[in-house]
Scaffold this motif. Structure first.
Motif, PDB file in Angstrom:
ATOM      1  N   GLY A  46       0.768  -1.080  -0.167  1.00 23.31           N
ATOM      2  CA  GLY A  46       0.096   0.072   0.025  1.00 23.31           C
ATOM      3  C   GLY A  46       0.950   1.395   0.121  1.00 23.31           C
ATOM      4  O   GLY A  46       1.927   1.265  -0.666  1.00 23.31           O
ATOM      5  N   ALA A  47       0.419   2.216   0.841  1.00 23.31           N
ATOM      6  CA  ALA A  47       1.093   3.632   0.926  1.00 23.31           C
ATOM      7  C   ALA A  47       2.641   3.376   1.430  1.00 23.31           C
ATOM      8  O   ALA A  47       3.474   4.049   1.124  1.00 23.31           O
ATOM      9  CB  ALA A  47       0.365   4.558   1.653  1.00 23.31           C
ATOM     10  N   GLN A  48       2.764   2.282   2.380  1.00 21.33           N
ATOM     11  CA  GLN A  48       4.054   2.136   2.950  1.00 21.33           C
ATOM     12  C   GLN A  48       5.299   2.038   1.847  1.00 21.33           C
ATOM     13  O   GLN A  48       6.421   2.614   2.069  1.00 21.33           O
ATOM     14  CB  GLN A  48       3.895   0.871   3.628  1.00 21.33           C
ATOM     15  CG  GLN A  48       5.365   0.615   4.621  1.00 21.33           C
ATOM     16  CD  GLN A  48       5.353   1.734   5.593  1.00 21.33           C
ATOM     17  OE1 GLN A  48       4.642   2.403   5.970  1.00 21.33           O
ATOM     18  NE2 GLN A  48       6.426   1.934   6.073  1.00 21.33           N
ATOM     19  N   LEU A  49       4.869   1.540   0.534  1.00 23.76           N
ATOM     20  CA  LEU A  49       5.775   1.349  -0.151  1.00 23.76           C
ATOM     21  C   LEU A  49       6.403   2.733  -1.082  1.00 23.76           C
ATOM     22  O   LEU A  49       7.578   2.778  -0.856  1.00 23.76           O
ATOM     23  CB  LEU A  49       5.533   0.359  -1.741  1.00 23.76           C
ATOM     24  CG  LEU A  49       6.493   0.248  -2.488  1.00 23.76           C
ATOM     25  CD1 LEU A  49       7.551  -0.470  -2.027  1.00 23.76           C
ATOM     26  CD2 LEU A  49       5.786  -0.480  -3.750  1.00 23.76           C
ATOM     27  N   GLY A  50       5.560   3.626  -1.029  1.00 20.78           N
ATOM     28  CA  GLY A  50       6.168   5.040  -1.395  1.00 20.78           C
ATOM     29  C   GLY A  50       6.824   5.586  -0.085  1.00 20.78           C
ATOM     30  O   GLY A  50       7.997   6.263  -0.658  1.00 20.78           O
ATOM     31  N   ILE A  51       6.516   5.448   0.841  1.00 25.50           N
ATOM     32  CA  ILE A  51       7.332   5.851   2.165  1.00 25.50           C
ATOM     33  C   ILE A  51       8.756   5.262   2.182  1.00 25.50           C
ATOM     34  O   ILE A  51       9.625   6.063   2.402  1.00 25.50           O
ATOM     35  CB  ILE A  51       6.624   5.554   3.421  1.00 25.50           C
ATOM     36  CG1 ILE A  51       5.342   6.372   3.419  1.00 25.50           C
ATOM     37  CG2 ILE A  51       7.195   5.976   4.721  1.00 25.50           C
ATOM     38  CD1 ILE A  51       4.196   6.034   4.633  1.00 25.50           C
ATOM     39  N   MET A  52       8.844   4.028   1.885  1.00 22.79           N
ATOM     40  CA  MET A  52      10.000   3.004   1.766  1.00 22.79           C
ATOM     41  C   MET A  52      10.935   3.732   0.620  1.00 22.79           C
ATOM     42  O   MET A  52      12.239   4.011   1.044  1.00 22.79           O
ATOM     43  CB  MET A  52       9.827   1.702   1.886  1.00 22.79           C
ATOM     44  CG  MET A  52       9.180   1.049   3.206  1.00 22.79           C
ATOM     45  SD  MET A  52       8.548  -0.511   2.613  1.00 22.79           S
ATOM     46  CE  MET A  52      10.032  -1.754   2.772  1.00 22.79           C
ATOM     47  N   ARG A  53      10.415   3.677  -0.421  1.00 26.86           N
ATOM     48  CA  ARG A  53      10.948   4.420  -1.533  1.00 26.86           C
ATOM     49  C   ARG A  53      11.708   5.941  -1.337  1.00 26.86           C
ATOM     50  O   ARG A  53      12.976   6.043  -1.522  1.00 26.86           O
ATOM     51  CB  ARG A  53      10.307   4.547  -2.924  1.00 26.86           C
ATOM     52  CG  ARG A  53       9.913   2.937  -3.274  1.00 26.86           C
ATOM     53  CD  ARG A  53       9.074   3.097  -4.663  1.00 26.86           C
ATOM     54  NE  ARG A  53      10.086   3.631  -5.578  1.00 26.86           N
ATOM     55  CZ  ARG A  53       9.411   4.576  -6.588  1.00 26.86           C
ATOM     56  NH1 ARG A  53       7.998   4.561  -6.807  1.00 26.86           N
ATOM     57  NH2 ARG A  53      10.029   5.228  -7.418  1.00 26.86           N
ATOM     58  N   ALA A  54      11.041   6.603  -0.801  1.00 20.09           N
ATOM     59  CA  ALA A  54      11.260   8.160  -0.374  1.00 20.09           C
ATOM     60  C   ALA A  54      12.587   7.993   0.612  1.00 20.09           C
ATOM     61  O   ALA A  54      13.427   8.686   0.376  1.00 20.09           O
ATOM     62  CB  ALA A  54      10.067   9.156  -0.052  1.00 20.09           C
ATOM     63  N   TRP A  55      12.242   7.032   1.424  1.00 16.31           N
ATOM     64  CA  TRP A  55      13.399   7.023   2.513  1.00 16.31           C
ATOM     65  C   TRP A  55      14.616   6.481   2.066  1.00 16.31           C
ATOM     66  O   TRP A  55      15.797   6.969   2.195  1.00 16.31           O
ATOM     67  CB  TRP A  55      12.670   5.971   3.780  1.00 16.31           C
ATOM     68  CG  TRP A  55      14.069   6.163   4.978  1.00 16.31           C
ATOM     69  CD1 TRP A  55      13.931   6.913   5.936  1.00 16.31           C
ATOM     70  CD2 TRP A  55      15.011   5.201   5.079  1.00 16.31           C
ATOM     71  NE1 TRP A  55      14.918   6.738   6.848  1.00 16.31           N
ATOM     72  CE2 TRP A  55      15.843   5.477   6.260  1.00 16.31           C
ATOM     73  CE3 TRP A  55      15.467   4.117   4.206  1.00 16.31           C
ATOM     74  CZ2 TRP A  55      16.698   4.720   6.471  1.00 16.31           C
ATOM     75  CZ3 TRP A  55      16.675   3.493   4.739  1.00 16.31           C
ATOM     76  CH2 TRP A  55      17.228   3.883   5.843  1.00 16.31           C
TER      77      TRP A  55
END
Length: 90
Positions: A27-36
């Motif tokens: 879900g949205a966690q993937l975008g957060i992981m990629r940005a980090w």
């Protein structure tokens, strides 16, 4: 889309972190992981590839890092406290 690398063509990144894909996906966690990852390692400082087991392609993702510190920081940031048990005999 995540930078991808085939397991057999793994780049010189020495450190691999396996992450189980939740049943409903990242879900949205993937975008957060990629940005980090991009901010912490730089876009060229990490890669990922499917790492499914038992013939299931989408049950895990391998994240690759050039530096041990980056791999440890990723685990510290995104770990839920779960640890995989090694297979019997190891």
């Amino acid at each position: 889309m995540l930078p991808a690398v085939a397991e057999s063509n793994a780049p010189p990144w020495r450190w691999r972190v396996l992450v189980a894909v939740p049943p409903a996906g990242f879900g949205a966690q993937l975008g957060i992981m990629r940005a980090w990852l991009d901010q912490s390692c730089g876009p060229a400082g990490w890669a990922s590839a499917p790492a499914g087991s038992g013939g299931i392609v989408n049950d895990a993702v391998a994240f690759y890092f050039a530096k041990r510190a980056a791999a440890c920081a990723f685990v510290d940031r995104f770990s839920c406290g779960y640890r995989a048990a090694p297979p019997e005999g190891l």
